[in-house]
Structures are given as C-alpha cells and as structure tokens.
Write an enzyme that holds these catalytic residues in place. Structure first.
Site, PDB file in Angstrom:
ATOM      1  N   ARG A 484       0.838  -1.200   0.000  1.00 32.77           N
ATOM      2  CA  ARG A 484       0.000   0.000   0.000  1.00 32.77           C
ATOM      3  C   ARG A 484       0.871   1.247   0.000  1.00 32.77           C
ATOM      4  O   ARG A 484       1.928   1.286   0.626  1.00 32.77           O
ATOM      5  CB  ARG A 484      -0.890   0.042   1.248  1.00 32.77           C
ATOM      6  CG  ARG A 484      -1.803  -1.131   1.423  1.00 32.77           C
ATOM      7  CD  ARG A 484      -2.982  -1.184   0.507  1.00 32.77           C
ATOM      8  NE  ARG A 484      -3.777   0.017   0.471  1.00 32.77           N
ATOM      9  CZ  ARG A 484      -5.000   0.044  -0.112  1.00 32.77           C
ATOM     10  NH1 ARG A 484      -5.536  -1.051  -0.650  1.00 32.77           N
ATOM     11  NH2 ARG A 484      -5.675   1.160  -0.151  1.00 32.77           N
ATOM     12  N   VAL A 485       0.405   2.277  -0.689  1.00 32.49           N
ATOM     13  CA  VAL A 485       1.118   3.542  -0.673  1.00 32.49           C
ATOM     14  C   VAL A 485       0.314   4.599   0.080  1.00 32.49           C
ATOM     15  O   VAL A 485       0.702   5.747   0.162  1.00 32.49           O
ATOM     16  CB  VAL A 485       1.422   4.037  -2.108  1.00 32.49           C
ATOM     17  CG1 VAL A 485       2.406   3.104  -2.787  1.00 32.49           C
ATOM     18  CG2 VAL A 485       0.142   4.173  -2.925  1.00 32.49           C
ATOM     19  N   ASP A 486      -0.846   4.184   0.626  1.00 37.86           N
ATOM     20  CA  ASP A 486      -1.659   5.126   1.405  1.00 37.86           C
ATOM     21  C   ASP A 486      -1.545   4.794   2.895  1.00 37.86           C
ATOM     22  O   ASP A 486      -0.701   4.015   3.297  1.00 37.86           O
ATOM     23  CB  ASP A 486      -3.121   5.091   0.937  1.00 37.86           C
ATOM     24  CG  ASP A 486      -3.693   3.677   0.949  1.00 37.86           C
ATOM     25  OD1 ASP A 486      -3.015   2.746   1.426  1.00 37.86           O
ATOM     26  OD2 ASP A 486      -4.832   3.500   0.484  1.00 37.86           O
ATOM     27  N   ASP A 487      -2.402   5.377   3.701  1.00 44.11           N
ATOM     28  CA  ASP A 487      -2.298   5.172   5.150  1.00 44.11           C
ATOM     29  C   ASP A 487      -3.046   3.924   5.590  1.00 44.11           C
ATOM     30  O   ASP A 487      -3.845   3.953   6.523  1.00 44.11           O
ATOM     31  CB  ASP A 487      -2.817   6.407   5.888  1.00 44.11           C
ATOM     32  CG  ASP A 487      -1.938   7.609   5.615  1.00 44.11           C
ATOM     33  OD1 ASP A 487      -0.719   7.405   5.465  1.00 44.11           O
ATOM     34  OD2 ASP A 487      -2.458   8.723   5.537  1.00 44.11           O
TER      35      ASP A 487
END
Ligand code: WT7
Length: 616
Positions: A484-487
C-alpha cells in the site's frame, strides 16, 4: 481471450453472461443493465434443476478434527429457502440490510444466500471485530435483523459472539438505530442455550423458528444493478468504508475469475481458508465456487490447531484439489517446519492460490516445493474488496511463473502504472497501480458517501481507478505488487487504517496524540507500531501500555492490536502541523541513518527524543 476481452468487452462478457440464468435479458447497449436475475438462483437452484442436486455443495470441518458435516446442493437449497422464508416472515424486504456476525459455520454462506434470494443486502461483519466496530457498521447500514450465534471455539478459546452482539446493539441504540431481531444460531459444540444471555422479544433461536418454514421459497428477481452486499473495509480516515457491490456484474465476474484462475473442474474439492467476513470469503468461499457448481470446504477452526499439520490433515481427509490461502499462514507454517507437511500425502492437490499481500519469494518457494511437491502451479491473485474479484493473476499453466509476481491481468482488466503526476508509464517501470476502464465486478459506490468514493478512487489520478497500491512492471511485463502507498497497513492480509488505530488510541483518556505506522513483520507481513504522546504529567508504565492496547482491541478487534507502543514526548511535524510519517517509519524500523532531511520540522529536536526512547 485476453485480447478479445479488451477489444470487445461487451461481446466478451455478454457471451459469458449468457451461460447464467436471467429472468430478463440486459439491454444490448450496455452489459447487464436492465437485466434481471438472482445470484442465489444461479448458485444453487440452477444446479438442483439441472439434476446435480445430489452433488456435495459444502463440506464442513469443525474446530475439532472429529467434527464435520456436509450439505448437497438440494439440502443447501432447502436450508437457504427456510431461512429466506423466515426473514420474509419478519418483514425483511428487497433492499433491506441484514447484518451477519457468524463464524465459519455452514450457516454463514446459507445466511448470505438467503439474503440474496429475497433481494436483501447482507453485510457480513468478520467475527473478530469488537462490539464497537459492529455498532459502527449497524449505525451506518441500519439492518432489520442481525444474525449471529451464541459462541464459537477457535482452537482452545471460547468466543461469546452473542455477548459481543448484545453490547453492539446497546451501542447502536444510543446512536438511534434499534434492531428489532437478533436471530441466534445455537452452536451446541461451543455453548449451551441455557448459558446464553437472552433478551426476550428481541432474541430468537434459529433452531426454534427456521426449520419450521417451507423448503421452497420463490426468488426475488432483482435488477443487475440492485445491491447484493455491503462490506466495510478500512481506508485512510477513522471511518470504515461501506463498499457496495451489485448483482449482475459481480455474479459474472466472481464466477468467471474463480473458474479460470483456479482452472476449475467439476470434480474439484476446493478449499479457501479465508473467512466469509472478508471479501475473499464472499467471492471465493460462497459465490464464485457455488456459481460454478463446485464442492467447497468450509473450515471453522484455526489453521494450526491442534497442531501445525491441521491443514494437510484436512487436505487428505477431503481430497482437496485446490487450496487457496494467504502468505501470512504460509510463513507461519513454514516457521513451524516441513515435518508437519511431510506427514501427509497431499497427493490430491492440483492448484494452489495466494491472496492478501505480496508473497515473498521464500514463502512462495516453500509453498510450491514443500506443500505442492513442485507439482502445483500457484495463482498469486491480486485484487481488493473494491474490485469484487481477481484483477492480476496467473492462469495455472498458461505462462511461466515468477515467485512473488502476480503476473498478468485477468480478462477485461487493463492495469496501468502511473508516476506521481498521473502519467502512464510503459515498459519496465515502477509507480502507482491504477486501472483503466471498468470491469464487471467493480463496486458501485461507498454506501452513503458518493463524495468519498470519488475522492478516494478517482481523484488521485484523473481518468483512472486508483488502487492504493504500488507496483513494478519488469522487462517481461510481469507485475510485482509492492504494498500500500496510502495510510493503510496490511496485517496478516487484513486491511487496517492507521487513522482507525490512532482514533482508538486517542479515545483513551491518558492519550493526547498518536501516530501509527506499519513495520515489517516476519509472519504478519506488517505489524502495527504506535507512537503515543501522553497527556501532560502522566508517567509511562507497562500497565498504561496494556490499557492503550485494550482500547484498540475493544474499539476495532484483537487483530488490530498494536505490536509496539513507543512513548513520544512529541511527534515530528511540519510547520503546518502535518505528522511526518516517513520519519516515524524510519525510527520504527531502526533505519536511523535514513531519516532524511529533518530540517523542515517545526521542532527537529523531537527526533532525537524519540530515538532515545526507542528501547523503553
Ligand atoms: C489489498 C486489498 C483481496 C482479498 C484480500 C484483501 C493487498 C491483496 C494481494 C496480492 C499483493 C495483495 C493489496 C490490496 N493484496 N492481494 N496477491 N499481492 N498484494 O482484500 O482487504 O480489500 O485488501 O490487499 O495491498 O490493495 P482487501
């Protein structure tokens, strides 16, 4: 087939859709729009009507090795109809929500199918979620009925599910949502009726009412675009997202992906270790396999109980041919040693599958060589709650495997990798994984939050669906997911929003502020690492640490409990007050020589403070 699916998606999917039963056909202009069907009819009645009623639809293996059961397609139909009739009798109608909080009993897929049969919208809540988490979901979707069971045993542990539901119903009532009926299955192997807390008038024993209803129940023919289910998943805010799937496209997509990615044959015995509380259990325990007329194994217990050989014991007992699981389980069994695998024959196995997170090449090789005896191809399936079904996946035997790569897109799927400006990259590249064009299984919205649907998925990169994942494409065109590149943190294949954990921590009266990051974890893939700033004057203590972790367990569930609480007198923030997680990630993973530029921090001194508190 892939080329055709891209050149002529309408023709491609229409041809496949025609192999299903439609009460009314869709309009020729747009796939499935205007079509009327019922997914329960296609998954169950269709096979009974075709004369396959005596085929086993489900085997059930209980927590203890001597507990088991089975249902033929005819028996499944009877059970689904009885429950559907009961739900109708208490006023559940097309479009009404029903929350299901059940462990992996056959009653769980039965309940999903019964809802689908009458056009009700099921929302399954994984039976590891806490009362607060259920209440949050009930408050959002306002179900007419909640279906649960009194308790379940997982390994040695007894979990009183009904007590948890009771607490959630008190909570949701405070939010103004009162549920009139709590249908409770008596799970006799775990807890007796007499020991179950009961609220007369609201609570109803499944066994007292459901078997009295007729075993025939007309299906509700629904529009292809009518909602089938709501499934809550984590995002980058504290509030879970209600992912809404509809009927027609999801049905065709779940069935077709299952068939091809596992090279399904009617003689297969198929086992997916996922729980129906997650999307994998929706698409690849219940709908995908049954829509293909498959025999599915439903396993109630823990995969390493009573010992780490249990999975292979089950494989031999039922002659499982397709085994679909998650990297976290593979890594944990690998750690326990091959002796537990070697004890069993596993000769029936033919195809293996992996889902939930990138599978590291070491775990891939162990799965391939030890579990599959270097004989069974592995389908490493990349997809998401939102996509409804597989998006990037091998087709067994169709092209060479590369350990750790999900390989190529499924029919109709056009993955693109874009840079931070949203520019599509070609050839060998690395960036953000997006999808161009739509596919039949795509979710249609976030329930009650169209704006969030658009901002989360379609705003980041104009013209594309953004997955939230990073991806690399190699010189041969293979896709390598990088996380994942998000939170969002991926713990044992479970999606957990950092904001959800932070808001649970901050609700603790002694916590002033919290920042959560993911760290590498040998078995879980990622672990949860929480930096906590206490209210002024509160001393650090192990008891406080425990009570902070308890706050997360009770607001989300045990699976979201932080692995580490790191005391933080202050957090690294920019001058505009934004927490710099990049720095926190480096401190958490002890990569102190890679902290990067800290000069833009409002108070660069906090970094040294944090480092000095690392071991406390
Ligand atoms: C996220 C979706 C889809 C079923 C289970 C999780 C990660 C999932 C893979 C895979 C690399 C994967 C992604 C994705 N993920 N499968 N084969 N390789 N990553 O569903 O909770 O919606 O999570 O799981 O990060 O975005 P979910």
């Amino acid at each position: 087939m892939y080329q055709r699916s891209i050149d002529d998606p309408a023709g491609f999917w229409s041809e496949i859709a025609e192999t299903f039963y439609w009460k009314q056909k869709w309009s020729p202009e747009e796939w499935f729009k205007g079509g009327k069907t019922n997914i329960c009819h296609n998954a169950v009645d269709r096979y009974v009507e075709a004369g396959d009623g005596a085929k086993i639809a489900m085997y059930w293996e209980g927590n203890e090795p001597d507990q088991d059961g089975k249902l033929t397609y005819s028996e499944l139909l009877d059970k689904v109809c009885q429950l559907a009739n009961y739900l109708k009798s208490v006023g559940v109608e097309k479009g009404d929500a029903v929350v299901i909080y059940l462990p992996m009993l056959m009653e769980l897929p039965i309940a999903m199918l019964a809802c689908a049969r009458i056009g009700a919208v099921h929302s399954v809540v994984f039976a590891g979620f806490s009362a607060d988490a259920i209440a949050q979901r009930i408050t959002d979707c306002k179900p007419k009925v909640v279906i649960t069971c009194n308790a379940v045993k997982r390994g040695q542990k007894l979990i009183p599910l009904k007590d948890i539901v009771d607490a959630s119903l008190v909570e949701s009532a405070k939010n103004g949502v009162t549920v009139g009926i709590c249908l409770t299955y008596e799970n006799q192997l775990a807890m007796k009726k007499e020991d179950t807390q009961w609220i007369a008038g609201r609570d109803v024993w499944w066994q007292d009412v459901v078997p009295n209803f007729p075993t025939r129940c007309d299906v509700e023919w629904v529009d292809a675009e009518d909602p089938l289910f709501l499934l809550y998943t984590s995002g980058s805010t504290g509030k879970p997202k209600g992912v809404l799937h509809t009927t027609g496209g999801y049905m065709v997509y779940a069935a077709t992906t299952f068939k091809h990615a596992f090279d399904y044959k009617p003689t297969d015995i198929y086992w997916c270790t996922a729980d129906c509380g997650w999307i994998t259990g929706h698409s690849y325990v219940t709908y995908g396999p049954l829509l293909n007329g498959a025999t599915v194994l439903v396993y109630e217990g823990a995969p390493n109980y009573p010992d780490p050989g249990r999975c292979w014991d089950i494989v031999d007992k039922y002659g499982v041919t397709i085994f679909y699981t998650a990297p976290t389980l593979i890594r944990s069994l690998m750690r326990d040693g091959s002796v537990y695998v070697d004890r069993y024959s596993r000769k029936s196995l033919r195809v293996l599958g992996s889902v939930g997170e990138p599978i590291n090449p070491t775990a891939w090789r162990w799965f391939y060589n030890v579990v599959g005896d270097s004989r069974c191809p592995i389908s490493d399936t990349w997809w998401q709650t939102e996509t409804g079904g597989f998006m990037i996946t091998p087709l067994p035997g169709a092209w060479p495997q590369k350990p750790g790569s999900a390989t190529f897109p499924f029919f109709g799927v056009q993955p693109v990798i874009v840079d931070e400006k949203g520019r599509e990259m070609t050839g060998e590249c690395s960036g953000y994984l997006c999808i161009k064009n739509s596919w039949p299984g795509a979710f249609r919205t976030l329930y009650g939050d169209k704006d969030r649907y658009e901002t989360t998925y379609f705003k980041p990169f104009s013209g594309y669906y953004f997955s939230g994942d990073g991806c690399r494409r190699d010189k041969d065109g293979y896709h390598w997911l990088t996380g994942r590149v998000d939170d969002v943190i991926n713990v044992s294949g479970h999606r957990i929003g950092t904001a959800e954990v932070e808001s649970a921590l901050v609700s603790h009266p002694k916590c002033a502020e919290a920042a959560v990051v993911g760290i590498d974890h040998e078995v879980k893939g990622q672990g949860i690492y929480a930096f906590v700033t206490l209210v002024d004057g509160v001393p650090y203590s192990d008891d406080l640490r425990k009570s902070l972790i308890m706050a997360v367990r009770s607001q989300i569930g045990a699976f979201a409990a932080p692995d580490k609480i790191h005391w933080a007198p202050g957090l690294p923030k920019t001058r505009s007050g934004k927490i710099m997680r990049r720095i926190l990630r480096k401190i958490a993973s002890r990569q102190l020589d890679e902290l990067g530029d800290t000069s833009t921090l409002a108070d660069p001194g906090v970094v040294d403070q944090l480092i000095s508190l690392s071991d406390s």
